[in-house]
Design an enzyme around this catalytic site. Sequence first.
Site, short mmCIF file in Angstrom:
data_model
loop_
_atom_site.label_atom_id
_atom_site.label_comp_id
_atom_site.label_asym_id
_atom_site.label_seq_id
_atom_site.Cartn_x
_atom_site.Cartn_y
_atom_site.Cartn_z
N ASP A 186 0.83 -1.21 0.00
CA ASP A 186 0.00 0.00 0.00
C ASP A 186 0.87 1.26 0.00
O ASP A 186 2.11 1.18 -0.01
CB ASP A 186 -0.91 -0.05 1.25
CG ASP A 186 -2.26 0.58 1.00
OD1 ASP A 186 -2.40 1.36 0.05
OD2 ASP A 186 -3.19 0.29 1.79
N TRP A 220 -2.69 3.48 -5.80
CA TRP A 220 -3.88 4.23 -6.24
C TRP A 220 -3.66 5.01 -7.52
O TRP A 220 -4.26 6.06 -7.74
CB TRP A 220 -4.36 5.17 -5.11
CG TRP A 220 -4.20 4.60 -3.75
CD1 TRP A 220 -4.63 3.36 -3.34
CD2 TRP A 220 -3.54 5.20 -2.62
NE1 TRP A 220 -4.29 3.17 -2.03
CE2 TRP A 220 -3.63 4.28 -1.55
CE3 TRP A 220 -2.92 6.42 -2.40
CZ2 TRP A 220 -3.08 4.54 -0.30
CZ3 TRP A 220 -2.38 6.70 -1.15
CH2 TRP A 220 -2.47 5.76 -0.11
N GLY A 221 -2.75 4.54 -8.37
CA GLY A 221 -2.51 5.19 -9.66
C GLY A 221 -1.60 6.41 -9.58
O GLY A 221 -1.40 7.10 -10.59
N ASP A 241 -9.65 3.70 -4.02
CA ASP A 241 -10.36 2.50 -3.56
C ASP A 241 -11.75 2.38 -4.18
O ASP A 241 -12.49 3.35 -4.30
CB ASP A 241 -10.52 2.53 -2.04
CG ASP A 241 -9.19 2.27 -1.34
OD1 ASP A 241 -8.15 2.22 -2.02
OD2 ASP A 241 -9.22 2.11 -0.10
C1 GLA Z 1 -5.85 1.37 1.25
C2 GLA Z 1 -5.93 0.35 0.10
C3 GLA Z 1 -7.07 -0.60 0.36
C4 GLA Z 1 -6.86 -1.31 1.69
C5 GLA Z 1 -6.71 -0.30 2.81
C6 GLA Z 1 -6.27 -0.95 4.11
O1 GLA Z 1 -6.97 2.20 1.27
O2 GLA Z 1 -6.10 1.01 -1.13
O3 GLA Z 1 -7.18 -1.55 -0.68
O4 GLA Z 1 -5.73 -2.13 1.59
O5 GLA Z 1 -5.72 0.69 2.49
O6 GLA Z 1 -6.01 -0.04 5.10
#
Ligand code: GLA
Length: 564
Positions: A186, A220-221, A241
């Site tokens: 992440d 996230w891109g 997300d």
């Molecule tokens: C981010 C990621 C999610 C998930 C959460 C967990 O938002 O993009 O997919 O893994 O963290 O905290």
Amino acid sequence: MRKKTYLAALLFTLLAPLAGCGGGSDSSAGPGEAPHALRCGNGVCEFGEFCAVCPQDCDCTTPAATPPMGWNSWNRFGCEIDERLARETADAMEASGMRDAGYVYLNLDDCWQVSRAEDGTIVADPERFAGGMKALADYVHAKGLKFGLYTCAGTETCQGRPGSAGYEYIDARTYASWGVDYIKVDWCNTEGMSPRRQYRIMQEAIERSGRPMVYSICNWGRDYPHIWGPYTGNLWRTSGDIADEFLRMLYNFYFAEQLSAFAGPGHWNDPDMLEVGNGGMTNEEYRAHFSLWAILAAPLIAGNDLRSMTEETRQILMNTEVIAVDQDPWGLPGVRISRGLAAVWARPVAKEGARAVVLFNPFWFPKEMSVEWSSLGLASDRAAVRDLWLHGDLGVFTDRFTATLAPHEARMLLVQGSEHIPARGTTYLSDYPWMYASNAKGEVLRDLAATGTPLTLKGRTYTKGLGAFGSSRILYHLAGSCTRFSADVGVDDSASGTDGTVAFKVFADRVEVFDSGTVRTGMDPLRVDIPVDGADVLELVVETTGDSTYGDHADWADARIVCP
Ligand code: GLA
């Protein structure tokens, strides 16, 4: 703020001119041969065969040769995870048939970890995971499944647990010793860090750990992971997300569908994990969600409670015909073949003359939609259509298939027609229809550079050829009847003053037969003149080489085939 951005993105797509759609289908002819029939055993991984079904035929050892399939705890359970849930989920994956349908990764997301030991080793929550991660991984493996864990490239995870920054090598070694097969990394708490550089550190740490693990980049891109991701990991998130909401699912889809040119075997665009079965969308919307992910060759990571699925949810997640499209061994992510929000996406699958197609109506009212055989790069005026949700043959249709789609409905089809066959003699590829073309931006242009200007390499202008961007991929059916492919390749003069850097590759029946190495703006054109004897499919690929795509105007000037 977030909501505003995705509404703007949706509006933008909506305002793009709609493609004209004619009527005129003919369903009077008898049903076509069921194009999807599972069979293993000839040593070739064909459409409908994938690791879970035909491990003897398909590439089941290369990590993520097809988009990863499995389950992840986050969407449904958030931080409420423990080893009981993990074990029960493993049991459910086996008992429900999910595993045998291809869902093999059982991935725990955030919140399994609590602290670090004095020597820096990560510590799993001793109350929730009392048996330890090694024992849990063993349990999962004994079920014929694979085990995945989550960490974060930053100092802390998104839920405030210890992150991997500065501990990458220790963590990768620890995961390897537990038997981890998949790592999701992440991007929270990463102030001042560069995604490109940070994710490379974990890549090296995984390599040094000695255990192959699927590497999922979850930033996230940010910083265009589709450009450097293929050289770093096996999948990368293309946007923020997902949520269990129709509009949010669409937002993620429309982000990813523009990036098909960057994905392929071993490296996939990830529009995020599935929400199917979590209750926030209708089953019609979940079928659309699943169809859209499958046509893009997106990872299929279920995010619901597998211990208590409704029959409808099972039928969506375990639709083997849709899964076969997602897992097709060619791994060609679907491309949009019409404009507008209500659009059509298509991809060839590893079966001659076959195309997987999704027609999708995102509106709140019914909509008539069509797909024309010529836009699929098929030669025949008649083609058999199978509906992958009805599990039935709809008949043979002339020129096109037209249907009225219910609000939020996706129709997923397998169209069986026939491929073009090149004429005898020499043919310019710009005069010959392709089977498939993906491009980083807009369409591949015929007889023009990607920018719409004449194809020009070092001052020489070419009247014939193909203009593409890095990345791009163009497929032609040669029907085994051609002997040579030739072209002058280079970065178009329109990119002068930039640091355009690309690599040109040619594949004959998926085997690489030419690699230009790095080609830059201002270099002399490179002459490609290679044998392609007997090949059915010719594939022209341009790669970005991992740096910026600025100036990556890639010309296949004078591209031609000789078919005596
Ligand atoms: C981010 C990621 C999610 C998930 C959460 C967990 O938002 O993009 O997919 O893994 O963290 O905290």
